[in-house]
Write a protein that holds these residues in place. Structure first.
Motif, PDB file in Angstrom:
ATOM      1  N   GLY A   4     -10.827 -73.912  54.961  1.00  0.00           N
ATOM      2  CA  GLY A   4     -11.600 -74.549  53.910  1.00  0.00           C
ATOM      3  C   GLY A   4     -11.943 -73.592  52.785  1.00  0.00           C
ATOM      4  O   GLY A   4     -12.327 -72.446  53.041  1.00  0.00           O
ATOM      5  N   ILE A   5     -11.785 -74.075  51.569  1.00  0.00           N
ATOM      6  CA  ILE A   5     -12.250 -73.352  50.389  1.00  0.00           C
ATOM      7  C   ILE A   5     -13.446 -74.108  49.848  1.00  0.00           C
ATOM      8  O   ILE A   5     -13.343 -75.291  49.488  1.00  0.00           O
ATOM      9  N   GLY A   6     -14.589 -73.462  49.805  1.00  0.00           N
ATOM     10  CA  GLY A   6     -15.795 -74.097  49.306  1.00  0.00           C
ATOM     11  C   GLY A   6     -15.916 -73.956  47.803  1.00  0.00           C
ATOM     12  O   GLY A   6     -15.416 -72.996  47.213  1.00  0.00           O
ATOM     13  N   VAL A   7     -16.589 -74.918  47.171  1.00  0.00           N
ATOM     14  CA  VAL A   7     -16.865 -74.851  45.734  1.00  0.00           C
ATOM     15  C   VAL A   7     -18.371 -74.831  45.531  1.00  0.00           C
ATOM     16  O   VAL A   7     -19.108 -75.561  46.190  1.00  0.00           O
ATOM     17  N   SER A   8     -18.811 -73.983  44.624  1.00  0.00           N
ATOM     18  CA  SER A   8     -20.255 -73.764  44.464  1.00  0.00           C
ATOM     19  C   SER A   8     -20.925 -74.766  43.545  1.00  0.00           C
ATOM     20  O   SER A   8     -22.152 -74.778  43.433  1.00  0.00           O
ATOM     21  N   ALA A  40     -24.142 -72.987  47.870  1.00  0.00           N
ATOM     22  CA  ALA A  40     -23.016 -72.106  48.182  1.00  0.00           C
ATOM     23  C   ALA A  40     -23.302 -71.242  49.403  1.00  0.00           C
ATOM     24  O   ALA A  40     -22.395 -70.953  50.196  1.00  0.00           O
ATOM     25  N   ARG A  41     -24.557 -70.849  49.576  1.00  0.00           N
ATOM     26  CA  ARG A  41     -24.883 -69.989  50.719  1.00  0.00           C
ATOM     27  C   ARG A  41     -24.629 -70.701  52.045  1.00  0.00           C
ATOM     28  O   ARG A  41     -24.316 -70.056  53.057  1.00  0.00           O
ATOM     29  N   ASP A  42     -24.739 -72.032  52.048  1.00  0.00           N
ATOM     30  CA  ASP A  42     -24.499 -72.782  53.278  1.00  0.00           C
ATOM     31  C   ASP A  42     -23.013 -72.857  53.606  1.00  0.00           C
ATOM     32  O   ASP A  42     -22.633 -73.098  54.761  1.00  0.00           O
ATOM     33  N   LEU A  43     -22.168 -72.688  52.599  1.00  0.00           N
ATOM     34  CA  LEU A  43     -20.724 -72.749  52.802  1.00  0.00           C
ATOM     35  C   LEU A  43     -20.144 -71.419  53.263  1.00  0.00           C
ATOM     36  O   LEU A  43     -19.058 -71.393  53.845  1.00  0.00           O
ATOM     37  N   GLN A  44     -20.857 -70.337  53.014  1.00  0.00           N
ATOM     38  CA  GLN A  44     -20.300 -69.012  53.226  1.00  0.00           C
ATOM     39  C   GLN A  44     -19.796 -68.789  54.647  1.00  0.00           C
ATOM     40  O   GLN A  44     -18.729 -68.219  54.852  1.00  0.00           O
ATOM     41  N   GLY A  45     -20.528 -69.239  55.631  1.00  0.00           N
ATOM     42  CA  GLY A  45     -20.129 -68.992  57.011  1.00  0.00           C
ATOM     43  C   GLY A  45     -19.007 -69.883  57.496  1.00  0.00           C
ATOM     44  O   GLY A  45     -18.399 -69.611  58.542  1.00  0.00           O
ATOM     45  N   VAL A  93     -13.342 -69.988  54.074  1.00  0.00           N
ATOM     46  CA  VAL A  93     -12.657 -68.701  53.972  1.00  0.00           C
ATOM     47  C   VAL A  93     -12.941 -68.057  52.625  1.00  0.00           C
ATOM     48  O   VAL A  93     -12.827 -66.843  52.477  1.00  0.00           O
ATOM     49  N   ARG A  94     -13.313 -68.876  51.657  1.00  0.00           N
ATOM     50  CA  ARG A  94     -13.658 -68.393  50.327  1.00  0.00           C
ATOM     51  C   ARG A  94     -14.511 -69.455  49.638  1.00  0.00           C
ATOM     52  O   ARG A  94     -14.324 -70.647  49.892  1.00  0.00           O
ATOM     53  N   VAL A  95     -15.436 -69.030  48.790  1.00  0.00           N
ATOM     54  CA  VAL A  95     -16.202 -69.955  47.954  1.00  0.00           C
ATOM     55  C   VAL A  95     -15.930 -69.582  46.506  1.00  0.00           C
ATOM     56  O   VAL A  95     -16.100 -68.423  46.115  1.00  0.00           O
ATOM     57  N   CYS A 106      -6.928 -68.150  44.101  1.00  0.00           N
ATOM     58  CA  CYS A 106      -7.488 -68.159  45.447  1.00  0.00           C
ATOM     59  C   CYS A 106      -6.452 -68.662  46.450  1.00  0.00           C
ATOM     60  O   CYS A 106      -6.285 -68.096  47.536  1.00  0.00           O
ATOM     61  N   LEU A 107      -5.748 -69.716  46.101  1.00  0.00           N
ATOM     62  CA  LEU A 107      -4.710 -70.263  46.979  1.00  0.00           C
ATOM     63  C   LEU A 107      -3.567 -69.266  47.166  1.00  0.00           C
ATOM     64  O   LEU A 107      -3.091 -69.057  48.292  1.00  0.00           O
ATOM     65  N   ASP A 108      -3.127 -68.625  46.087  1.00  0.00           N
ATOM     66  CA  ASP A 108      -2.049 -67.642  46.187  1.00  0.00           C
ATOM     67  C   ASP A 108      -2.438 -66.528  47.149  1.00  0.00           C
ATOM     68  O   ASP A 108      -1.624 -66.087  47.984  1.00  0.00           O
TER      69      ASP A 108
END
Length: 227
Positions: A188-192, A198-203, A206-208, A218-220
Motif C-alpha cells: 500500500g502507498i498512502g496519501v497524506s 498521515a501518521r496513522d498510515l505510516q505503520g 510502504v510509503r506515504v 514512488c512506483l518506480d
C-alpha cells in the motif's frame, strides 16, 4: 513494454476525489432521519472507505438494524441529491490526479484499477461527471464485496487481470486501504491529503506521499525492489 505487468489500484473518496463535504452532509441527513445526534466531523471522515452498513454500526453502535437500514437509505438519497445538484463539483478531483492517471495509463506495463467503498451506481456517476470512463481495467465496488479492510476487492482485481501480489499496489488515504492491501499480499502507498492522518498510515504503508506528482517516482522505486 519495459517490464512485467503491474496493477495499480486506487481508492476513490479521499484519494482521487475530495467528497468530504457531501459525505458529512449526507451522514448528517442519515442521523437526522432516526433522530440521533450526529457524530463529530472527524469521526465521520474516519469511517470513509467502509461500506455504509459497517460505517453506520461503527458510528451508532447503540442503534438497531432497522435504524441502521434507515440511515443507509437516507445517506444514499442525500448523496444522490447532492450529486445531481452539484455535478462534478460534488466530488472534485484532487490536484494532479487526472494528469497522473493519464501518465500512468500511458505506460504499457501499468494496468489501472479502483477498489472503492462506493456503490456501482455511485462510481458510474462519478466517472461520468469527470470523464473517467474507460481509464480503469478493473473496477471493484462495495456492491459485490465485504467492506474494507477485507482483501476481497484486491483479490478479485488481481484475479481479473492475472497480476500477482508482488506486482500489485493499492493507493489510498485510509488505514482500511493499507490493511486491505496487506491482507491480499499486495503493498500500500498512502496519501497524506485524504481523510486519515498521515501518521496513522505510516505503520501500514510502504510509503506515504504528499502529492500526486510524487506517485510515478514512488512506483518506480517500489518496483526496483521486486525481482
Amino acid at each position: 513494454m519495459s517490464g512485467p505487468l503491474r496493477l495499480i489500484l486506487f481508492d476513490v473518496d479521499g484519494t482521487l476525489v475530495d467528497s468530504q463535504g457531501d459525505i458529512v452532509a449526507s451522514m448528517t441527513a442519515a442521523f437526522d432521519a432516526v433522530g440521533h445526534p450526529v457524530p463529530a466531523r472527524d469521526a465521520v471522515l474516519g469511517i470513509v472507505g467502509l461500506s455504509l452498513e459497517v460505517a453506520m454500526t461503527r458510528l451508532a453502535p447503540g442503534l438497531g438494524v432497522r435504524d441502521h437500514d434507515m440511515m443507509v437509505t437516507a445517506y444514499k438519497d442525500s448523496y444522490v441529491g447532492l450529486r445531481a445538484a452539484k455535478g462534478a463539483a460534488s466530488s472534485p478531483l484532487y490536484p494532479g490526479a487526472l494528469a497522473v492517471l493519464e501518465a500512468l495509463g500511458g505506460r504499457d506495463e501499468y494496468l489501472l484499477g479502483v477498489a472503492t467503498g462506493k456503490s456501482r451506481r455511485g462510481l458510474d456517476a462519478l466517472f461520468d461527471s469527470h470523464g473517467l470512463r474507460g481509464r480503469f481495467v478493473t473496477e471493484q465496488v462495495a456492491d459485490h464485496h465485504p467492506s474494507k479492510p477485507h482483501p476481497s476487492m484486491v483479490l478479485a482485481a488481481m484475479a481479473e487481470t492475472g497480476i500477482d501480489p508482488a506486482h500489485t499496489v493499492v493507493v489510498g488515504d485510509t488505514v482500511f486501504d493499507m490493511e486491505m492491501a496487506r491482507a491480499a499480499g499486495a503493498r500500500g502507498i498512502g496519501v497524506s491529503w485524504g481523510y486519515h492522518p498521515a501518521r496513522d498510515l505510516q505503520g501500514q504503508a510502504v510509503r506515504v506521499i504528499d502529492s500526486f506528482d510524487a506517485l510515478p517516482l514512488c512506483l518506480d522505486e517500489l518496483w526496483e525492489s521486486v525481482a
